[in-house]
Design an enzyme around this catalytic site. Structure first.
Site, mmCIF file in Angstrom:
data_model
loop_
_atom_site.group_PDB
_atom_site.id
_atom_site.type_symbol
_atom_site.label_atom_id
_atom_site.label_comp_id
_atom_site.label_asym_id
_atom_site.label_seq_id
_atom_site.Cartn_x
_atom_site.Cartn_y
_atom_site.Cartn_z
ATOM 1 N N LEU A 75 0.388 -1.281 -0.239
ATOM 2 C CA LEU A 75 0.382 0.166 0.259
ATOM 3 C C LEU A 75 1.288 1.560 -0.003
ATOM 4 O O LEU A 75 -0.373 2.317 0.302
ATOM 5 C CB LEU A 75 -0.462 -0.113 0.830
ATOM 6 C CG LEU A 75 -2.246 -1.489 0.990
ATOM 7 C CD1 LEU A 75 -3.013 -1.507 2.238
ATOM 8 C CD2 LEU A 75 -2.772 -1.182 -0.213
ATOM 9 N N CYS A 76 1.517 1.036 0.201
ATOM 10 C CA CYS A 76 2.687 2.223 -0.460
ATOM 11 C C CYS A 76 3.129 2.725 -1.531
ATOM 12 O O CYS A 76 3.114 2.021 -2.636
ATOM 13 C CB CYS A 76 3.950 2.095 -0.111
ATOM 14 S SG CYS A 76 4.859 2.301 1.732
ATOM 15 N N ASP A 128 24.246 -11.440 4.321
ATOM 16 C CA ASP A 128 23.894 -12.344 3.021
ATOM 17 C C ASP A 128 25.608 -12.630 2.869
ATOM 18 O O ASP A 128 26.527 -14.041 2.296
ATOM 19 C CB ASP A 128 23.547 -11.888 2.104
ATOM 20 C CG ASP A 128 23.388 -12.515 0.879
ATOM 21 O OD1 ASP A 128 23.208 -13.986 0.579
ATOM 22 O OD2 ASP A 128 24.171 -11.945 -0.175
#
Length: 159
Positions: A75-76, A128
């Site tokens: 919803l951004c 990572d």
């Protein structure tokens, strides 16, 4: 209690209509940290990580994360980001890396989610890049520390 703007009168999720809001200068700053062993931190700070420049890649990843926030958070609003700055600081007292992300725009809605996404993406990238050396690293305390601009004005965490 404030109403939640991402839900309509029937309780359904929707994207907020910001078309009536004025365009204003907005800024948000978020921070977070990743803790690890002193040995893993030394791999990063001494440039010995097998995947390369951990902090340089994490900085670029944080910038990319801010720019892709609307693709990740349903919803951004996509925003015209005018600045993203990522600061990565080795901290022997953790031991680990502290990350601060600053995002700016001139728009109709704020950039809090972009700052939080920038920091989180940078932290995940650090994980990572050195996970082969240590899988038990902990990403922690990701939070908004400042937002300014718009109708709600300034919010700042007191330290």
């Amino acid at each position: 209690m404030m109403s939640l703007t991402h839900f309509d009168a029937d309780g359904h999720a929707h994207m907020v209509d910001v078309s009536g809001k004025p365009v204003t200068a907005r800024v948000a700053v978020a921070e977070g940290a990743i803790t690890m062993s002193a040995e893993t931190l030394a791999l990063i700070t001494e440039g010995r990580a097998k995947k390369g420049d951990v902090l340089g890649v994490a900085r670029l990843a944080g910038i990319m994360g801010a720019k892709k926030t609307a693709d990740l958070i349903p919803l951004c609003h996509p925003l015209p980001i005018t600045k993203v700055a990522i600061e990565l600081t080795a901290d022997d007292s953790l031991p680990g890396i502290r990350v601060t992300g600053t995002v700016k725009t001139g728009g109709q809605t704020g950039v809090e989610m972009e700052a939080l996404t920038a920091v989180t993406t940078a932290l995940l990238t650090i994980y990572d890049m050195v996970k082969a050396a240590e899988k038990g690293m902990v990403i922690e305390t990701v939070r908004l520390v400042l937002k300014d601009g718009g109708k709600s004005g300034r919010y700042e965490v007191s330290r």
